[in-house]
Design a protein around this motif. Structure first.
Motif, PDB file in Angstrom:
ATOM      1  N   PRO A 253       0.831  -1.207   0.000  1.00 32.01           N
ATOM      2  CA  PRO A 253       0.000   0.000   0.000  1.00 32.01           C
ATOM      3  C   PRO A 253       0.867   1.259   0.000  1.00 32.01           C
ATOM      4  N   SER A 254       0.267   2.385  -0.383  1.00 30.76           N
ATOM      5  CA  SER A 254       0.987   3.659  -0.347  1.00 30.76           C
ATOM      6  C   SER A 254       1.390   4.025   1.072  1.00 30.76           C
ATOM      7  N   TYR A 255       0.524   3.667   2.023  1.00 29.74           N
ATOM      8  CA  TYR A 255       0.815   3.984   3.418  1.00 29.74           C
ATOM      9  C   TYR A 255       1.950   3.086   3.904  1.00 29.74           C
ATOM     10  N   VAL A 256       3.053   3.706   4.331  1.00 30.86           N
ATOM     11  CA  VAL A 256       4.225   2.965   4.801  1.00 30.86           C
ATOM     12  C   VAL A 256       4.492   3.327   6.259  1.00 30.86           C
ATOM     13  N   PRO A 257       4.555   2.336   7.167  1.00 29.21           N
ATOM     14  CA  PRO A 257       4.821   2.620   8.587  1.00 29.21           C
ATOM     15  C   PRO A 257       6.175   3.292   8.788  1.00 29.21           C
ATOM     16  N   ARG A 258       6.257   4.071   9.862  1.00 28.24           N
ATOM     17  CA  ARG A 258       7.499   4.771  10.173  1.00 28.24           C
ATOM     18  C   ARG A 258       8.129   4.297  11.483  1.00 28.24           C
ATOM     19  N   THR A 259       7.325   3.627  12.335  1.00 26.78           N
ATOM     20  CA  THR A 259       7.835   3.154  13.620  1.00 26.78           C
ATOM     21  C   THR A 259       7.260   1.770  13.897  1.00 26.78           C
ATOM     22  N   ILE A 260       7.741   1.154  14.977  1.00 27.58           N
ATOM     23  CA  ILE A 260       7.253  -0.178  15.354  1.00 27.58           C
ATOM     24  C   ILE A 260       5.860  -0.125  15.970  1.00 27.58           C
ATOM     25  N   ASP A 261       5.348   1.066  16.229  1.00 29.58           N
ATOM     26  CA  ASP A 261       4.036   1.198  16.873  1.00 29.58           C
ATOM     27  C   ASP A 261       2.942   1.658  15.924  1.00 29.58           C
ATOM     28  N   ASP A 262       3.275   1.936  14.668  1.00 32.76           N
ATOM     29  CA  ASP A 262       2.266   2.453  13.738  1.00 32.76           C
ATOM     30  C   ASP A 262       1.172   1.420  13.478  1.00 32.76           C
ATOM     31  N   LYS A 263      -0.031   1.929  13.228  1.00 36.96           N
ATOM     32  CA  LYS A 263      -1.155   1.064  12.894  1.00 36.96           C
ATOM     33  C   LYS A 263      -0.949   0.441  11.512  1.00 36.96           C
TER      34      LYS A 263
END
Length: 614
Positions: A499-509
């Motif tokens: 997906p376009s949405y890429v997590p930035r931390t270990i806690d991201d949804k």
């Protein structure tokens, strides 16, 4: 031709097109007869229109074939079904031959429709093809069957000639095929030859065209065929809009001028042995100009079974909604949304429910109903103004999105063949409803299955909630996947979840949820099995991995799994060929505890670092 009154006393449930004066194999324009027949069927509630087996020609509106600028013409609809209920068109294995710029069929505002037993083709398709016979540093020679693909060369410019058109070669695509197998040539993508077809040309002998310039690659002579595109997304094939309960059965589409089967805001579509295929009898390598099937903002269930598409210039299937971009929050109840470009609000409909989505975390939020829609023309451009039934969430702002909840479909794909004979990927699907992909055979050039969710390019929504991928065979897929990471390449792994949405931390949804890949056979020549971004609940269980030497490994992903921001990943009970040695699970924005390796997992978890992707 019979008139409607002569039929009215018969109380019949079916009628033949021959009763209206149309016979097969005459070359006469069938459209006027079909228009009259459908009028009578609608008036008298005749349930089936049949065609005696043979050839039927369909021509565009009068004069269009004589006009020079076909690019500005509106496509003529070949067969137009509108406002019909409980109706069947039975072609009885006839072939419908189209001419010029035409949409094959339109099904609009209909219910319980069956289209079956026919094929579709053009005598003069809007794709040509040629064999590459010589490639040097300063020129490329191609050989064209001039009888089937007529052309002229004037002042160094090549124009191919069809019915009512003379068009150049579009550099985009120029897809390369292995001459013998008719499969996409290994490690080739869009415009692999570069811009050579934009360079000066001359006909050096009958059917042989030399383009002067340096081709981006130099294929071995007489081993590759290149498809030469003249249009892109020109006119769609069989189009279903605002309808319900459509069955497409035993259909062969040899050519279409855009997406071959297209569904929009239609509920319950079944494709059963309805395929887009290369006309091998005519020696072709291509079929449709775009996707074999494409379904946007549909509802109910899309069921695809017993289909085998070949030669199309894009994916096997794409099922998705639309992410509509918010440009401004006007007041507590009113939004302004984009009206042009991708992600526009044209499809937004009064009475439909929509999710609000913050771009920051890409989560579906509150649901609200659109109660008013106005078009705007002001200094900011021609956007749409949407009024909602309830107040807009306070955290929503310009740059965020809405996604339609009312129109979203489940997908089932069974007993299909996704082969290495079409450009790009296999199955693309983004929908909140259930997805089942089982008992299929994949041998795709790009990713076999691609799950995205797009906020920055095509704006195709949205997040999947339940995807089951089981009992399939993946046979040497990804021969034209990501070699360098370019967007023009066709997938990062056999199953690609990006997906376009890429997590930035270990806690991201997470974005996607519950993707189960189980009891499949993977025959692989390279490392990548799965590339996954932002999935909560990713299961890779009880699969069999067999290493092959059929192709040379090349992909930039050197691990079996490359995971970013995933949670609750379970990998285990897999049977792995000893020769398959690339068994790392590389993780990023994750904790090791996010991945559980069950008994006989055969894989090793490792933190991603730069060396792993070089």
């Amino acid at each position: 031709m019979l008139i409607g009154t002569s039929l009215s006393c018969q109380k019949r449930t079916f009628i033949s097109i021959s009763e209206f004066g149309l016979l097969p194999n005459t070359g006469e324009d069938a459209r006027p007869y079909i228009i009259k027949a459908l009028e009578v069927c609608k008036e008298q509630r005749i349930r089936t229109l049949t065609f005696p087996k043979g050839r039927y020609d369909l021509y565009p509106d009068k004069g269009q074939l004589k006009e020079k600028n076909i690019l500005k013409q509106k496509a003529t609809i070949g067969i137009n079904f509108e406002g019909l209920t409980g109706f069947t068109l039975d072609g009885n294995d006839s072939e419908f031959i189209y001419h010029g710029k035409m949409e094959i069929m339109s099904v609009h505002n209909c219910q319980d429709i069956i289209l079956k037993n026919f094929s579709v083709d053009w005598d003069h398709p809007m794709i040509s093809q040629a064999e590459i016979i010589n490639a040097q540093d300063n020129y490329l020679d191609i050989e064209v069957d001039k009888d089937n693909y007529p052309y002229k060369v004037t002042n160094g410019k090549v124009l191919f000639i069809g019915e009512g058109w003379e068009l150049p070669i579009i550099t985009m695509y120029s897809t390369l095929y292995d001459k013998d197998s008719k499969e996409i040539a290994y490690n080739t993508w869009d415009s692999t030859l570069g811009d050579i077809f934009e360079q000066p040309a001359e006909e050096i002998s009958k059917g042989v065209i030399r383009f002067y310039g340096k081709p981006a690659i130099k294929p071995d002579p007489n081993k590759m065929v290149v498809t030469l595109f003249h249009v892109r997304y020109f006119a769609n094939g069989i189009v279903m809009t605002h309808s319900k309960d459509i069955l497409l059965k035993d259909i062969k589409l040899y050519h279409s001028l855009g997406n071959a089967f297209l569904g929009y805001r239609t509920e319950n579509i079944t494709m059963d042995n309805a395929s887009v295929i290369v006309n091998d009898e005519k020696g072709r390598y291509f079929s449709s100009v775009a996707d074999a099937s494409h379904f946007a903002e549909c509802a109910g269930t899309i069921l695809v079974q017993n289909c085998a598409h070949t030669g199309q210039a894009d994916d096997f299937i794409n099922v998705h909604g639309t992410n509509v971009k918010i440009t401004d929050v006007v007041d507590d109840y009113t939004l302004r949304v984009a009206s042009n470009g991708k992600g526009n609000g044209m499809s937004v409909t009064v009475g439909d429910e929509y999710w609000f989505i913050q771009l920051d975390d890409a989560q579906r939020g509150e649901v609200n109903k659109v109660i008013k829609k106005d078009s705007l023309t002001d200094e900011k451009g021609g956007d749409y103004l949407l009024t909602f039934a309830k107040p807009i969430p306070k955290n929503i702002q310009g740059g965020d999105f809405i996604e339609c909840k009312t129109w979203s479909a489940s997908l089932e794909i069974r007993n299909c063949k996704v082969l290495k004979r079409n450009r790009a990927r296999g199955i693309l699907v983004t929908t909140p409803k259930d997805v089942i992909i089982e008992d299929n055979y994949f041998a795709s050039a790009g990713a076999a299955i691609l799950l995205e969710g797009d906020f920055d390019y095509w704006y195709e929504a949205g997040a999947n909630n339940n995807v089951l991928i089981r009992n399939n065979i993946f046979d040497n897929c990804l021969t034209s996947g990501n070699k360098s990471g370019s967007r023009s390449e066709w997938g990062e792994a056999i199953i690609t979840i990006t997906p376009s949405y890429v997590p930035r931390t270990i806690d991201d949804k997470t974005y996607h949820k519950n993707i189960n890949i189980s009891n499949n056979i993977f025959k692989v020549f390279d490392a990548p099995l799965v590339r996954a971004i932002s999935v909560d609940g990713l299961y890779f269980i009880d699969n069999k991995i067999i290493k092959t030497d059929d192709y040379k490994p090349y992909t930039w992903q050197k691990s079996a799994f490359l995971l970013n921001g995933c949670r609750q990943v379970v990998i285990g009970e897999n049977r792995i060929d000893e020769a398959y040695t690339t068994r790392n699970i590389l993780i990023e924005n994750m904790k090791e505890s996010d991945v559980k390796t069950k008994k006989r997992s055969g894989f090793v978890i490792k933190e991603l670092n730069c060396a792993d992707i070089q």
